[in-house]
Design an enzyme around this catalytic site. Sequence first.
Site, PDB file in Angstrom:
ATOM      1  N   SER A  41       0.826  -1.202   0.000  1.00  0.00           N
ATOM      2  CA  SER A  41       0.000   0.000   0.000  1.00  0.00           C
ATOM      3  C   SER A  41       0.860   1.251   0.000  1.00  0.00           C
ATOM      4  O   SER A  41       2.049   1.229   0.348  1.00  0.00           O
ATOM      5  CB  SER A  41      -0.955   0.023   1.196  1.00  0.00           C
ATOM      6  N   ILE A  42       0.217   2.366  -0.360  1.00  0.00           N
ATOM      7  CA  ILE A  42       0.892   3.667  -0.386  1.00  0.00           C
ATOM      8  C   ILE A  42       1.300   4.113   1.004  1.00  0.00           C
ATOM      9  O   ILE A  42       2.191   4.953   1.170  1.00  0.00           O
ATOM     10  CB  ILE A  42      -0.029   4.711  -1.046  1.00  0.00           C
ATOM     11  N   LYS A  43       0.681   3.552   2.032  1.00  0.00           N
ATOM     12  CA  LYS A  43       0.944   3.979   3.405  1.00  0.00           C
ATOM     13  C   LYS A  43       2.363   3.641   3.867  1.00  0.00           C
ATOM     14  O   LYS A  43       2.840   4.187   4.862  1.00  0.00           O
ATOM     15  CB  LYS A  43      -0.070   3.354   4.355  1.00  0.00           C
ATOM     16  N   ASP A  44       3.044   2.739   3.147  1.00  0.00           N
ATOM     17  CA  ASP A  44       4.437   2.447   3.491  1.00  0.00           C
ATOM     18  C   ASP A  44       5.276   3.717   3.445  1.00  0.00           C
ATOM     19  O   ASP A  44       6.201   3.900   4.235  1.00  0.00           O
ATOM     20  CB  ASP A  44       5.026   1.435   2.512  1.00  0.00           C
ATOM     21  N   ALA A  47       4.530   5.927   6.527  1.00  0.00           N
ATOM     22  CA  ALA A  47       4.831   5.231   7.783  1.00  0.00           C
ATOM     23  C   ALA A  47       6.313   5.366   8.131  1.00  0.00           C
ATOM     24  O   ALA A  47       6.668   5.739   9.264  1.00  0.00           O
ATOM     25  CB  ALA A  47       4.432   3.765   7.685  1.00  0.00           C
TER      26      ALA A  47
END
Length: 454
Positions: A41-44, A47
């Site tokens: 996901s793009i959230k890596d 994060a």
Amino acid sequence: MWHNNILETIGNTPLVKLNKITKHLKGTILAKIETTNPGNSIKDRMAIKMIEDAEQAGLLKPGGTIIEGTSGNTGMGLAMAAVVKGYRCIFTTTDKQSKEKIDALRAFGAEVIVCPTNVAPEDPRSYYSVSSRLENEVPNAWKANQYDNPSNAQAHYEQTGPEIWAQTEGKITHLVVGVGTGGTISGAARYLREQNPNIKIWGIDTYGSVFKKFKETGELDKNEIYPYITEGIGEDFLPANVHFDLIDLFEKVTDKDAALMTRDLARQEGIFAGNSAGSAIAGLLQLGQSLTDDDLVVVIFHDHGSRYMGKMYNEDWLRERGFLQDEKLTAKTILKRRGEQDIVTADVNQSIQEAFNLMKTLNISQIPVTQQGMVIGKVTESDILHALLENPAVKSAPVESIASKSFPFVDLKTSIDKISALINKDTQAVLVEDDLGKINIITQYDIINAISTT
């Protein structure tokens, strides 16, 4: 060449042209496939940025605990980084999130606390409040706070925006993003607008969320807030990372349209993406009449379809919510094709012999057992045979004495696949209550007959 750890593989995700699902739109539509990040996901991106900035600021110390309220993807990025860097993780999430997301977080060793969805953010039971309480209670803890942490948007200003600009050779005219924390759309938009102030930024919202009305009126309308199914976008409050001045407009998409479009992306484009991608494309199709042949649109596909196997990619789940209408055979269509047929039952007080005679006369091999009109069990030919072999005199005993567990009940929307999975050597039929409240039985023969008349 190799990478020193998995975190070095984050970013540089591909742009892929959509060909079928957007064929009626003018211009070129490109999907930014963020599923190729190691956490899918793009959230890596944000994060690791939040963690590194917290380390530099002395907020996150060696051996510390990362606390966060997450819908799943941010937690995955944080958990992955925590494994590499040696931190512990405790995440709070809501009970509307898919089981796959929660299981994935736990696979990285994170502790996950599931909180109710249908409560206000300030409610002590909400996943926002619980995460804040844990930050104060757990020693050496740091809360990432993706909603208000500026490192979230900064990650996309430094990475996502520049990637899109370079990959499109500066030709991008529109950026379309499902908005949740706001970090992706705000960070990427700020960078892209610095390169070309004329780029349009379209945010995708969901019904039950406050973003669209706030953008249009400046009012945070509590009456707009209600539970919704769509995951990853929309909020019932205003995160600091949603920079409304960078977003030209918001478009709302229904849960149904988002779910079905998510599935259509796999079936028409071969792209196995998550729920927010379906929302984004559905929103683009709603807005797309304003596009021209020269436009180049980039749509963010946030996460991977594997996190939605029990939901958007499960036809029974879609059908139970009324999102699918008899595309496959269901209990309702099986009954319709069979035609009207009264169910035959045996009362608990009838003798085993009477039940057998009834089955023999009607040429059936199983029969539901009722008590005061309620189905409480079943009797099959095998049940009767085994009872008689053990004691021939048992034929005068009440059928209740040899009744076994009732046939399973299904509802009218249950698919033929699920019905077939329930039928085996021990369960030769299922029961279903029709729209009038009448109990019907569906046997293997009924299923075969329905298939053969398709």
